[in-house]
Write an enzyme that holds these catalytic residues in place. Sequence first.
Site, PDB file in Angstrom:
ATOM      1  N   LEU A 241      51.801  55.116  23.390  1.00 43.60           N
ATOM      2  CA  LEU A 241      52.204  56.198  24.306  1.00 43.60           C
ATOM      3  C   LEU A 241      52.762  55.547  25.573  1.00 43.60           C
ATOM      4  CD1 LEU A 241      49.097  58.520  23.791  1.00 43.60           C
ATOM      5  CD2 LEU A 241      51.337  58.633  22.667  1.00 43.60           C
ATOM      6  N   HIS A 242      54.054  55.204  25.515  1.00 40.67           N
ATOM      7  CA  HIS A 242      54.623  54.404  26.610  1.00 40.67           C
ATOM      8  C   HIS A 242      54.635  55.162  27.947  1.00 40.67           C
ATOM      9  CE1 HIS A 242      55.958  51.602  23.535  1.00 40.67           C
ATOM     10  NE2 HIS A 242      56.645  52.541  22.937  1.00 40.67           N
ATOM     11  N   ASP A 243      55.428  56.226  28.006  1.00 41.49           N
ATOM     12  CA  ASP A 243      55.689  56.848  29.308  1.00 41.49           C
ATOM     13  C   ASP A 243      54.459  57.488  29.966  1.00 41.49           C
ATOM     14  OD1 ASP A 243      58.301  56.000  29.251  1.00 41.49           O
ATOM     15  OD2 ASP A 243      59.077  57.861  28.389  1.00 41.49           O
TER      16      ASP A 243
END
Length: 307
Positions: A241-243
């Site tokens: 879950l990058h952002d």
Amino acid sequence: MQQNPTRTVIIDTDPGIDDAVAILLALKSAEFDVKGITTVAGNIGIATTTRNAGRILALEGRNDVPVIAGATGPLSRKGFDTADIHGNDGLGGVAFPDPLAAPAGNDAVAWLRETLDTADAGSIAILALGPLTNIARLVQEHPDAAKRIGRVIAMGGAVYEPGNIGPRSEFNIAADPEAAEIVFDAGLEMTLIPLDVTRKVRATRDDTAMLQNTGVPAAVASGALIDAYFQSTTGGESRPLHDPCVMLLALDEALFGCETLKLSVDTGTTRDAGALSVDETGSSVSVALKVESAAVLKLLYERLSAE
Ligand code: BDR
Ligand code: CA
């Protein structure tokens, strides 16, 4: 979690599946006063990222947050096509309502300048979830306004990890390496969250089922978005879950470990374009290198699921 005061933020974004989860987290967190969403081409073209920002706001019934369209492409190179990851609509085909309002403008840089000039200096943070094109243009065209930014927290880069678009390069930086170089060099208070951390914050199928079972719109949509992300990529029991890590660091910095590094950006044209190197000639950037994964996931899921 330590109590933090409300902070005024602008979200600069290219939604994008994980951008959407990050924006929903911000909208569901009372600590954030979201002044506006500026969009950038990245995961998909500007018309779609801008419309998606409006659709995400509409899910939460928010017509008080303006959306302002920004850069249609990188400063000086061609953009990437990522429809295979984020789908033709940028949101993995997940159902969202239509925007409640048309975009408030199509010149994000001018809007950023005006907004920064009319707020107290240092009072606004920018949460950057896409290529850094809009912020680089602000730095270049309106340096005095850029100096009024309190802080930039950006998802981007890979420091000691392999890249996700090239051997050593990550999408947001590789999409516009010149922009990243300008922003890193601008003397802003900057925190970068690279793949080294975001790959440790992972959702499983159990997590997406749990989110969807809550019946809470932001959680249901987030579960469906992450499921779409599962469908677009093969292998693995979980997805990074990058952002959302940007919002999570802004909410509780104690859950991350940051180190100041001197970073330079590869602005060449090989497959390493956008790669970061730690070297003495680089710009000083605070880089998140550690994260308490279980605690940030708990915070994320609690916020998305709150009634
Ligand atoms: C970054 O690239 C985009 O595809 C995601 O939205 C995220 O901002 C991860 O490398
Ligand atoms: Ca993004």
